[in-house]
Scaffold this motif. Structure first.
Motif, short mmCIF file in Angstrom:
data_model
loop_
_atom_site.label_atom_id
_atom_site.label_comp_id
_atom_site.label_asym_id
_atom_site.label_seq_id
_atom_site.Cartn_x
_atom_site.Cartn_y
_atom_site.Cartn_z
N UNK A 56 0.86 -1.19 0.00
CA UNK A 56 0.00 0.00 0.00
C UNK A 56 0.90 1.25 0.00
N UNK A 57 0.54 2.24 -0.78
CA UNK A 57 1.31 3.48 -0.93
C UNK A 57 1.38 4.22 0.41
N UNK A 58 2.56 4.77 0.71
CA UNK A 58 2.76 5.49 1.98
C UNK A 58 1.76 6.64 2.13
N UNK A 59 1.37 7.25 1.04
CA UNK A 59 0.40 8.34 1.12
C UNK A 59 -0.98 7.85 1.53
N UNK A 60 -1.33 6.65 1.12
CA UNK A 60 -2.63 6.07 1.50
C UNK A 60 -2.60 5.70 2.99
N UNK A 61 -1.49 5.12 3.43
CA UNK A 61 -1.34 4.84 4.86
C UNK A 61 -1.46 6.13 5.66
N UNK A 62 -0.85 7.18 5.13
CA UNK A 62 -0.90 8.48 5.80
C UNK A 62 -2.32 9.04 5.81
N UNK A 63 -3.06 8.83 4.75
CA UNK A 63 -4.46 9.30 4.72
C UNK A 63 -5.27 8.63 5.83
N UNK A 64 -5.04 7.33 6.03
CA UNK A 64 -5.75 6.63 7.10
C UNK A 64 -5.33 7.14 8.47
N UNK A 65 -4.03 7.33 8.66
CA UNK A 65 -3.52 7.84 9.95
C UNK A 65 -4.05 9.25 10.22
N UNK A 66 -4.03 10.09 9.20
CA UNK A 66 -4.48 11.48 9.37
C UNK A 66 -5.97 11.54 9.71
N UNK A 67 -6.78 10.74 9.03
CA UNK A 67 -8.21 10.74 9.34
C UNK A 67 -8.47 10.21 10.74
N UNK A 68 -7.70 9.19 11.15
CA UNK A 68 -7.86 8.66 12.51
C UNK A 68 -7.54 9.75 13.53
N UNK A 69 -6.45 10.50 13.30
CA UNK A 69 -6.09 11.60 14.21
C UNK A 69 -7.19 12.67 14.22
N UNK A 70 -7.68 13.01 13.05
CA UNK A 70 -8.70 14.05 12.96
C UNK A 70 -9.97 13.67 13.70
N UNK A 71 -10.39 12.43 13.54
CA UNK A 71 -11.62 11.99 14.21
C UNK A 71 -11.40 11.89 15.72
N UNK A 72 -10.25 11.39 16.12
CA UNK A 72 -9.94 11.31 17.56
C UNK A 72 -9.95 12.70 18.19
#
Lengths: 157, 157, 157, 157
Positions: free
Chosen positions: C57-73
């Motif tokens: 999986x592309x590092x940018x996609x992993x980052x999109x998941x991490x960023x959304x998790x942070x945003x929702x938290x």
């Protein structure tokens, strides 16, 4: 000439005074070399007291210079009476900090009412040549309507 | 007990000796408080000589402590004869570095033959309470087959 | 149980609704797996459409998941009517994003009126084993008194 | 003209082929706009499928573009047969990713045998004007003597 227009006509005196209040800068031997709206260059001589295990300047000391350069650069664009705090920064170490003299050069990338983003570069002068040794990107926060003394400062909860 | 198995049985003596060679740590008054495989805690007393304009410890000094903690933590897992350099780190400043005493606690997140990733946290002790004031994530690089003296060290081109 | 007390009793519905408005999450196949005050776990299945040149999986996609998790938290702890924007994040990639399923787990480290700092970790499930593949530290900003629709949003100058 | 001299005379074809193997780039609609030794510009059209809750492009998607630009820029300077992985990156989001078209422009700051450091900027074109919306600094790692297919790739322990 800087592309920024300072809000505070006394920006130069205020920024220099804030820098003078940073006792850590005096301890590390770091001074202001150049100051323009949104830009700051600091200078530091080599000192064996600031080295890591290989005799190069410690990455944390390089970071202290880069962070102060970013803070002063950002501060020149803030309104009178504002305080400033560092939110975050990242440093990439590109080459050993070997040299007789070091420069920390910061510029504002995006000024803002609350947050200002800066970039900075650290250079080492060694045997007459200059080497880019580190980069920083960082975020600074203006504390509106707060002064720069501990009594004035109440960090937002 | 640490979840890591050191490759070098002398890891503790070697890591402590490397730390002792960091003259910047002595200048900043930072010492080793705890050392385990993949983990390092450093300690520092407040000093007015290390402050920024509000009287708190300068963010660069906090970063120096966090970086050294990461370096020592990573170094405990490296093979005998290795050198170590910091590749990059990011610091988030969460609260003013106000206090009488500071702790820098690092742990290895991912050891590697070439690169090791660490996380660290800085705490301030103030009026008997402890506050998380900063976090770091950083990457360290092993210089295989290189010693820890300047003569041994040749940074890869 | 979370150690945070949400200001908005409807935090769960509001955070879930904000996530649903992120069409990028639907495109990437990312959904909410767990939601608590100050914490969010997201989940994503492997898709060949999201890979880089090695089939991970592309590092940018992993980052999109991490960023959304942070945003929702972070969003779960903000007051009613607030908007939220990401200020910055850093991602360390620890291992190839190889697996059938991925989890993005974020937690608030320091909530604040204006800025909230989060940390997140990405895990890959592969052949029944779980591997830590990436970490994030990030800063989120609350836009007080602003709604979550484009019409409501006026980013501060 | 680039200030870098590529080691691999076929750098352009190899870098473009590696980019073509990134299926995530096709999914996101990102393509190569310019390729020089140590430099890469990518382009992406707006798509509602890639937005966050305010209708702007998701920060993770912007990061995917910036990361791929850095990777391709770094890859142009690597020797034939090398593989490449991202070690870490940090993104600062400066303005909402609002626009019809986006550009991701990366340049190598420090090439190296093992590690290469890049900087990148993301721009949005909106109503005829161009805005700097994000910056990245990142570290890429060369996997010497490894090919670019999953079979060839063995990540170092």
């Amino acid at each position: 000439m800087s592309r920024f227009q300072p809000k505070n006509p006394d920006y130069r005196a205020i920024a220099a005074a804030t820098f003078e209040q940073q006792r850590a800068m005096k301890t590390l031997g770091i001074s202001i070399a150049r100051l323009e709206p949104g830009e700051a260059d600091l200078a530091m001589d080599y000192s064996a007291d600031l080295t890591q295990q290989h005799g190069f300047i410690h990455a944390g000391i390089i970071t202290a210079g880069l962070d102060s350069a970013c803070g002063i650069a950002a501060f020149t664009l803030m309104p009178a009476g504002a305080g400033i705090l560092t939110v975050e920064f990242k440093t990439n170490l590109l080459a050993p900090a070997r040299g007789e003299r070091f420069a920390f050069c910061a510029t504002v990338i995006k000024p803002g009412r609350t947050l200002t983003v800066c970039e900075a570069r650290a250079y080492a002068t060694h045997d007459g040549g200059e080497t880019l040794i580190a980069t920083m990107s960082g975020t600074l926060m203006a504390l509106a309507g707060r002064g720069t003394t501990p009594e004035d400062l109440r960090v937002p909860a």
